[in-house]
Write an enzyme that holds these catalytic residues in place. Structure first.
Site, PDB file in Angstrom:
ATOM      1  N   LYS A   1       0.839  -1.203   0.000  1.00 50.01           N
ATOM      2  CA  LYS A   1       0.000   0.000   0.000  1.00 50.01           C
ATOM      3  C   LYS A   1       0.883   1.266   0.000  1.00 50.01           C
ATOM      4  CE  LYS A   1      -3.304  -2.914  -0.067  1.00 50.01           C
ATOM      5  NZ  LYS A   1      -4.112  -3.505   0.978  1.00 50.01           N
TER       6      LYS A   1
HETATM    7  C1  LIG Z   1      -5.039  -4.622   1.489  1.00 50.80           C
HETATM    8  C2  LIG Z   1      -6.504  -4.656   1.518  1.00 50.80           C
HETATM    9  C3  LIG Z   1      -7.254  -5.011   2.654  1.00 50.80           C
HETATM   10  C4  LIG Z   1      -6.674  -5.646   3.877  1.00 50.80           C
HETATM   11  O1  LIG Z   1      -5.626  -5.033   4.418  1.00 50.80           O
HETATM   12  P1  LIG Z   1      -4.561  -5.819   5.342  1.00 50.80           P
HETATM   13  O2  LIG Z   1      -3.821  -4.676   5.939  1.00 50.80           O
HETATM   14  O3  LIG Z   1      -3.740  -6.661   4.436  1.00 50.80           O
HETATM   15  O4  LIG Z   1      -5.326  -6.608   6.341  1.00 50.80           O
HETATM   16  C5  LIG Z   1      -8.632  -4.864   2.617  1.00 50.80           C
HETATM   17  N1  LIG Z   1      -9.265  -4.429   1.525  1.00 50.80           N
HETATM   18  C6  LIG Z   1      -8.597  -4.134   0.394  1.00 50.80           C
HETATM   19  C7  LIG Z   1      -9.360  -3.641  -0.793  1.00 50.80           C
HETATM   20  C8  LIG Z   1      -7.205  -4.251   0.347  1.00 50.80           C
HETATM   21  O5  LIG Z   1      -6.549  -3.972  -0.786  1.00 50.80           O
END
Ligand SMILES: *Cc1c(COP(=O)(O)O)cnc(C)c1O
Length: 396
Positions: free
Chosen positions: A195
């Site tokens: 991210k």
């Molecule tokens: C990355 C992601 C999540 C979950 O995040 P984590 O930090 O990996 O638990 C949830 N929704 C979307 C759309 C994502 O891309």
């Protein structure tokens, strides 16, 4: 015509370019090491500092951090008051965690199809799925492009529903001039390494409502209420567990990394926009490929760059184009296998193929190209060359 690497020709790149990758530099490392040398490594001053910095950045009153984006989603569903038998409407074209968090609270995720242009949940589809049990709407800002938040919030306000925006892709995105994180009732971000900002694992919920913020804080700390007045009255050792919560806390180690990363966010967003601009110029005139087209009211954060193949004009399937690009050392990916097609969802809720035609048609033709802020101009040019090479070879 250049021979495809998959047929034994020379690949466009010698080494694999991943679709996404974290960037950690010396000041990130220093920030983490400083915390390791301090008195606090889990929940200390860095957590509060990071929460304030995120709240300030997005323009929300409160930010409550969590151990992951998934636990932050779970906390938001709890804070919204969703309980057994309640429903929440979300998109089929997302990572399964968006829908799973409703099931964690014993609710039912109800899927509503996406709009064909942005691949974000379609407000009219949401309206057609409302029932007396609907408690919340969970739009996802797919690929970093904000969902259709205006119409969604209007619908929610008419029905007294809570909008929990899954903005895991969209830190730094804007909707009608406002930063994502300050628009919906609650907004969830993920700090997973792919991210925009990472804390290793981590997540956060931003909100303007004090009542949501205090329920979120309770939930991430076992449901323990550490009311200062009670401590004064009963003794410093006193606390009460008033609800069933979890240990979903973020650490000071992660928060220090997040703070150092946040300082570079604007620079990194600019880099992603530049790469998206190069891709747009190259692909908007390339027959066989349909690049993403952001709507005018938004600024995307470009977490992903998902192109769609115009399959009728190509001799190859998506799987073949995908394999050919991988052979050229372009680390393509696919986002996402629609939620309702996963075995768990088919078995639990009886979903079948064909129920969400826009999401399913998109899934058949989607390929995510590499998009991360440490990519060089040469990396982006390699991606463009490889897509041009493969598509030229397989065009009818
Ligand atoms: C990355 C992601 C999540 C979950 O995040 P984590 O930090 O990996 O638990 C949830 N929704 C979307 C759309 C994502 O891309």
């Amino acid at each position: 015509m250049a021979d495809l690497a998959i047929n034994g020709g020379r690949p466009v790149r010698r080494t694999l370019l991943p679709y996404g990758h974290q960037s950690i530099d010396e000041d990130d490392i220093r920030a983490v090491v400083d915390v390791l040398r301090s008195d606090w490594i889990t929940t200390g001053p860095k957590v509060a500092e990071f929460e304030e910095a995120i709240a300030h950045y997005v323009g929300a009153r409160h930010a409550v951090s969590f151990s992951s984006g998934t636990s932050a989603l779970h906390g938001a569903v709890y804070a919204a008051g969703l309980t057994s038998g309640d429903e929440a409407i979300t998109t089929p074209l997302t990572f399964c965690a968006t829908a799973n968090c409703v099931i964690y609270q014993d609710g039912t995720p109800v899927l509503a199809d996406v709009s064909a242009d942005t691949l974000n949940i379609d407000p009219e589809e949401i309206a057609s799925r409302l029932t007396p049990r609907t408690k919340a709407i969970l739009p996802v800002d797919y690929a970093g492009h904000p969902a259709d938040l205006g119409p969604i919030l209007k619908l929610a306000d008419q029905r007294g529903l809570v909008v929990i925006e899954d903005a895991s892709h969209a830190l730094g995105a804007e909707y009608e001039g406002q930063r994502v994180g300050a628009v919906s009732h609650m907004t969830v971000f993920s700090f997973h390494p792919v991210k925009h900002v990472t804390t290793g694992e981590g997540g956060i919920v931003t909100t303007d409502r004090a009542e949501f913020a205090s329920r979120l804080r309770l939930f991430r700390n076992h449901g323990i209420n550490s009311d200062a007045r009670l401590r004064q009255a009963e003794g410093q050792w006193f606390y009460e567990m008033v609800a069933l919560g979890y240990n979903y806390r973020l650490t000071d180690i992660g928060s220090a990394l997040g703070l150092a990363q946040l300082a570079k966010l604007e620079m990194n967003l600019a880099r992603r926009r530049e790469i998206a601009g190069r891709y747009e110029v190259a692909f908007s005139s390339l027959a066989g490929v349909i690049p993403p087209r952001p709507r005018v009211a938004v600024k995307s954060a470009w977490h992903l760059y998902p192109i769609r193949l115009d399959l009728p004009s190509l001799r190859f399937s998506r799987a073949e184009v995908f394999a050919a690009l991988r052979a050229e050392n372009i680390g393509v990916n696919v986002h996402y296998i629609p939620v309702h097609l996963h075995p768990f969802y088919r078995e639990r809720f009886g979903y079948k193929c064909g129920e969400y035609p826009h999401a399913e048609a998109a899934y058949e033709s989607l390929i995510s190209l590499p998009m991360f802020h440490a990519m060089t101009v040469q990396d982006a040019e390699d991606v463009i060359s490889a897509v041009e090479k493969v598509v030229a070879y397989c065009r009818r």
